[in-house]
Design a protein around this motif. Structure first.
Motif, PDB file in Angstrom:
ATOM      1  N   GLU A   6      -2.438  -8.639 -21.133  1.00 26.12           N
ATOM      2  CA  GLU A   6      -3.821  -8.378 -20.705  1.00 26.12           C
ATOM      3  C   GLU A   6      -4.343  -9.340 -19.641  1.00 26.12           C
ATOM      4  OE1 GLU A   6      -6.545  -8.596 -24.023  1.00 26.12           O
ATOM      5  OE2 GLU A   6      -5.214  -9.959 -25.075  1.00 26.12           O
ATOM      6  N   ASN A   7      -3.634 -10.477 -19.438  1.00 23.73           N
ATOM      7  CA  ASN A   7      -4.087 -11.432 -18.425  1.00 23.73           C
ATOM      8  C   ASN A   7      -3.411 -11.251 -17.064  1.00 23.73           C
ATOM      9  OD1 ASN A   7      -1.656 -12.245 -19.493  1.00 23.73           O
ATOM     10  ND2 ASN A   7      -2.108 -14.427 -19.366  1.00 23.73           N
ATOM     11  N   VAL A   8      -2.495 -10.258 -16.931  1.00 19.49           N
ATOM     12  CA  VAL A   8      -1.876 -10.046 -15.612  1.00 19.49           C
ATOM     13  C   VAL A   8      -2.917  -9.440 -14.664  1.00 19.49           C
ATOM     14  CG1 VAL A   8       0.446  -9.701 -16.584  1.00 19.49           C
ATOM     15  CG2 VAL A   8      -0.924  -7.722 -15.923  1.00 19.49           C
ATOM     16  N   SER A   9      -2.677  -9.645 -13.365  1.00 20.19           N
ATOM     17  CA  SER A   9      -3.642  -9.168 -12.367  1.00 20.19           C
ATOM     18  C   SER A   9      -3.438  -7.687 -12.090  1.00 20.19           C
ATOM     19  CB  SER A   9      -3.470  -9.953 -11.066  1.00 20.19           C
ATOM     20  OG  SER A   9      -2.226  -9.634 -10.478  1.00 20.19           O
ATOM     21  N   VAL A  10      -4.465  -7.053 -11.575  1.00 21.07           N
ATOM     22  CA  VAL A  10      -4.371  -5.652 -11.156  1.00 21.07           C
ATOM     23  C   VAL A  10      -3.274  -5.527 -10.086  1.00 21.07           C
ATOM     24  CG1 VAL A  10      -5.609  -3.784  -9.973  1.00 21.07           C
ATOM     25  CG2 VAL A  10      -6.750  -5.123 -11.760  1.00 21.07           C
ATOM     26  N   TYR A  11      -3.174  -6.508  -9.203  1.00 22.39           N
ATOM     27  CA  TYR A  11      -2.130  -6.514  -8.168  1.00 22.39           C
ATOM     28  C   TYR A  11      -0.743  -6.419  -8.817  1.00 22.39           C
ATOM     29  CZ  TYR A  11       0.580  -7.887  -4.076  1.00 22.39           C
ATOM     30  OH  TYR A  11       1.498  -7.909  -3.067  1.00 22.39           O
ATOM     31  N   ASP A  12      -0.475  -7.278  -9.810  1.00 21.41           N
ATOM     32  CA  ASP A  12       0.832  -7.276 -10.477  1.00 21.41           C
ATOM     33  C   ASP A  12       1.063  -5.986 -11.265  1.00 21.41           C
ATOM     34  OD1 ASP A  12       1.648  -9.665  -9.423  1.00 21.41           O
ATOM     35  OD2 ASP A  12       0.944 -10.864 -11.118  1.00 21.41           O
ATOM     36  N   ALA A  13      -0.006  -5.403 -11.796  1.00 22.76           N
ATOM     37  CA  ALA A  13       0.119  -4.129 -12.521  1.00 22.76           C
ATOM     38  C   ALA A  13       0.553  -3.028 -11.547  1.00 22.76           C
ATOM     39  CB  ALA A  13      -1.193  -3.770 -13.205  1.00 22.76           C
ATOM     40  N   ASP A  50       8.507   2.657 -11.992  1.00 24.17           N
ATOM     41  CA  ASP A  50       8.412   4.090 -11.717  1.00 24.17           C
ATOM     42  C   ASP A  50       7.727   4.866 -12.850  1.00 24.17           C
ATOM     43  OD1 ASP A  50       8.717   6.401 -10.255  1.00 24.17           O
ATOM     44  OD2 ASP A  50      10.786   6.758 -10.879  1.00 24.17           O
ATOM     45  N   VAL A  51       6.544   4.367 -13.253  1.00 18.43           N
ATOM     46  CA  VAL A  51       5.758   5.064 -14.283  1.00 18.43           C
ATOM     47  C   VAL A  51       4.337   5.290 -13.772  1.00 18.43           C
ATOM     48  CG1 VAL A  51       7.015   4.273 -16.331  1.00 18.43           C
ATOM     49  CG2 VAL A  51       5.143   2.851 -15.399  1.00 18.43           C
ATOM     50  N   GLY A  52       3.633   6.198 -14.427  1.00 15.17           N
ATOM     51  CA  GLY A  52       2.257   6.482 -14.045  1.00 15.17           C
ATOM     52  C   GLY A  52       1.252   5.675 -14.841  1.00 15.17           C
ATOM     53  N   THR A  53       1.623   5.340 -16.064  1.00 14.46           N
ATOM     54  CA  THR A  53       0.693   4.665 -16.973  1.00 14.46           C
ATOM     55  C   THR A  53       1.323   3.403 -17.549  1.00 14.46           C
ATOM     56  OG1 THR A  53      -0.175   6.835 -17.574  1.00 14.46           O
ATOM     57  CG2 THR A  53      -0.764   5.020 -19.020  1.00 14.46           C
ATOM     58  N   LEU A  54       0.532   2.349 -17.612  1.00 11.53           N
ATOM     59  CA  LEU A  54       0.983   1.104 -18.251  1.00 11.53           C
ATOM     60  C   LEU A  54       0.172   0.895 -19.517  1.00 11.53           C
ATOM     61  CD1 LEU A  54       0.925  -1.264 -15.123  1.00 11.53           C
ATOM     62  CD2 LEU A  54       2.932  -0.134 -16.115  1.00 11.53           C
ATOM     63  N   PHE A  55       0.830   0.365 -20.540  1.00 14.48           N
ATOM     64  CA  PHE A  55       0.121  -0.014 -21.753  1.00 14.48           C
ATOM     65  C   PHE A  55      -0.081  -1.525 -21.731  1.00 14.48           C
ATOM     66  CE2 PHE A  55       2.535   3.869 -23.019  1.00 14.48           C
ATOM     67  CZ  PHE A  55       1.438   4.701 -22.948  1.00 14.48           C
ATOM     68  N   VAL A  56      -1.261  -1.943 -22.162  1.00 15.82           N
ATOM     69  CA  VAL A  56      -1.600  -3.362 -22.126  1.00 15.82           C
ATOM     70  C   VAL A  56      -1.524  -3.911 -23.552  1.00 15.82           C
ATOM     71  CG1 VAL A  56      -3.309  -5.064 -21.395  1.00 15.82           C
ATOM     72  CG2 VAL A  56      -3.152  -2.857 -20.186  1.00 15.82           C
ATOM     73  N   VAL A  57      -0.832  -5.041 -23.698  1.00 16.43           N
ATOM     74  CA  VAL A  57      -0.634  -5.619 -25.037  1.00 16.43           C
ATOM     75  C   VAL A  57      -1.132  -7.067 -25.086  1.00 16.43           C
ATOM     76  CG1 VAL A  57       1.337  -4.142 -25.613  1.00 16.43           C
ATOM     77  CG2 VAL A  57       1.744  -6.349 -24.491  1.00 16.43           C
ATOM     78  N   ASP A  58      -1.444  -7.529 -26.299  1.00 14.87           N
ATOM     79  CA  ASP A  58      -1.865  -8.929 -26.488  1.00 14.87           C
ATOM     80  C   ASP A  58      -0.627  -9.797 -26.762  1.00 14.87           C
ATOM     81  OD1 ASP A  58      -1.140  -8.500 -29.150  1.00 14.87           O
ATOM     82  OD2 ASP A  58      -3.212  -8.378 -29.875  1.00 14.87           O
ATOM     83  N   GLU A  59      -0.873 -11.054 -27.138  1.00 17.59           N
ATOM     84  CA  GLU A  59       0.241 -12.003 -27.324  1.00 17.59           C
ATOM     85  C   GLU A  59       1.147 -11.605 -28.496  1.00 17.59           C
ATOM     86  OE1 GLU A  59      -3.457 -13.178 -29.285  1.00 17.59           O
ATOM     87  OE2 GLU A  59      -2.972 -12.807 -27.191  1.00 17.59           O
ATOM     88  N   SER A  65       2.171  -8.546 -28.924  1.00 15.49           N
ATOM     89  CA  SER A  65       2.734  -7.251 -28.497  1.00 15.49           C
ATOM     90  C   SER A  65       1.973  -6.059 -29.067  1.00 15.49           C
ATOM     91  CB  SER A  65       4.221  -7.119 -28.884  1.00 15.49           C
ATOM     92  OG  SER A  65       4.957  -8.120 -28.265  1.00 15.49           O
ATOM     93  N   CYS A  66       0.712  -6.276 -29.442  1.00 13.93           N
ATOM     94  CA  CYS A  66      -0.082  -5.164 -29.981  1.00 13.93           C
ATOM     95  C   CYS A  66      -0.965  -4.550 -28.908  1.00 13.93           C
ATOM     96  CB  CYS A  66      -0.928  -5.644 -31.150  1.00 13.93           C
ATOM     97  SG  CYS A  66       0.085  -5.925 -32.602  1.00 13.93           S
ATOM     98  N   LEU A  67      -1.132  -3.230 -29.043  1.00 10.47           N
ATOM     99  CA  LEU A  67      -1.866  -2.440 -28.056  1.00 10.47           C
ATOM    100  C   LEU A  67      -3.321  -2.873 -27.934  1.00 10.47           C
ATOM    101  CD1 LEU A  67      -1.733   0.132 -26.215  1.00 10.47           C
ATOM    102  CD2 LEU A  67      -2.493   1.428 -28.226  1.00 10.47           C
ATOM    103  N   VAL A  68      -3.754  -3.179 -26.708  1.00 10.89           N
ATOM    104  CA  VAL A  68      -5.176  -3.455 -26.464  1.00 10.89           C
ATOM    105  C   VAL A  68      -5.769  -2.544 -25.389  1.00 10.89           C
ATOM    106  CG1 VAL A  68      -5.223  -5.842 -27.289  1.00 10.89           C
ATOM    107  CG2 VAL A  68      -4.631  -5.395 -24.897  1.00 10.89           C
ATOM    108  N   GLY A  69      -4.906  -1.933 -24.545  1.00 11.37           N
ATOM    109  CA  GLY A  69      -5.472  -1.096 -23.484  1.00 11.37           C
ATOM    110  C   GLY A  69      -4.471  -0.175 -22.817  1.00 11.37           C
ATOM    111  N   VAL A  70      -5.014   0.688 -21.938  1.00 13.75           N
ATOM    112  CA  VAL A  70      -4.208   1.616 -21.138  1.00 13.75           C
ATOM    113  C   VAL A  70      -4.677   1.512 -19.687  1.00 13.75           C
ATOM    114  CG1 VAL A  70      -3.654   4.047 -20.698  1.00 13.75           C
ATOM    115  CG2 VAL A  70      -3.945   3.272 -23.037  1.00 13.75           C
TER     116      VAL A  70
END
Ligand code: ADP
Length: 150
Positions: free
Chosen positions: A31-38, A46-55, A57-62
């Motif tokens: 969740e702390n990576v930059s939009v640029y790195d995403a 080569d994906v359309g969607t990334l899942f965002v995880v906490d420390e 490895s649990c789901l926090v966002g899409v």
């Protein structure tokens, strides 16, 4: 011959296709990576969607392609904007589990107007992301059904 109609056979097949049979590997970012790195990750993986995880490895966002595009047309410094500012966050995320019927995921994609859902495993820490189901996976299942490849 069983005497079942083609539609009955099709329905029977659809009720026998599970997420685990067609899911693919998830691509996750912290969740702390930059939009640029995403955005770089979207191209590299080569994906359309990334899942965002906490420390844990649990789901926090899409993060969808359009979430990233929207952030890119704003006047932000993308390399210092963390993804947790722009992501769609829990508990507003549609998820599935590997034992779920693929047809139920397909219904959710249409109903919620989204392209993918994370496959999760529930633990005390939250939802661990173990896979993903996208419209591509559903299309592959559709083709396998026609080819009688199930
Ligand atoms: P795009 O935005 O590129 O068209 P989607 O249709 O998948 O891609 O996403 C539409 C919106 O829904 C985005 O804001 C995204 O964050 C959100 N979203 C995507 N997948 C999910 C999901 N599984 N659960 C909840 N929201 C989601």
């Amino acid at each position: 011959y069983t005497g079942k109609t083609k539609t009955q056979l099709l329905t029977e097949n659809l009720n026998n296709i599970f997420v685990k049979d067609f899911q693919s590997l998830p691509v996750v970012v912290k969740e702390n990576v930059s939009v640029y790195d995403a955005i770089v990750t979207v191209f590299l993986e080569d994906v359309g969607t990334l899942f965002v995880v906490d420390e844990n490895s649990c789901l926090v966002g899409v993060l969808s392609r359009k979430d990233l595009l929207r952030a890119s047309i704003g006047k932000h410094e993308l390399s210092s904007l963390p993804v947790n500012i722009i992501m769609t966050r829990m508990p507003n995320i549609t998820v599935c589990q590997k034992e779920d019927l693929l047809i139920e995921v397909a219904k959710n994609l249409i109903e919620k107007q989204i392209d993918s859902v994370p496959v999760v495993k529930e633990s005390e820490a939250g939802f661990e992301v173990i896979g993903r189901v996208t419209k591509t996976n559903i299309t592959k299942a559709f083709v396998a059904l026609a080819d009688d490849d199930l």
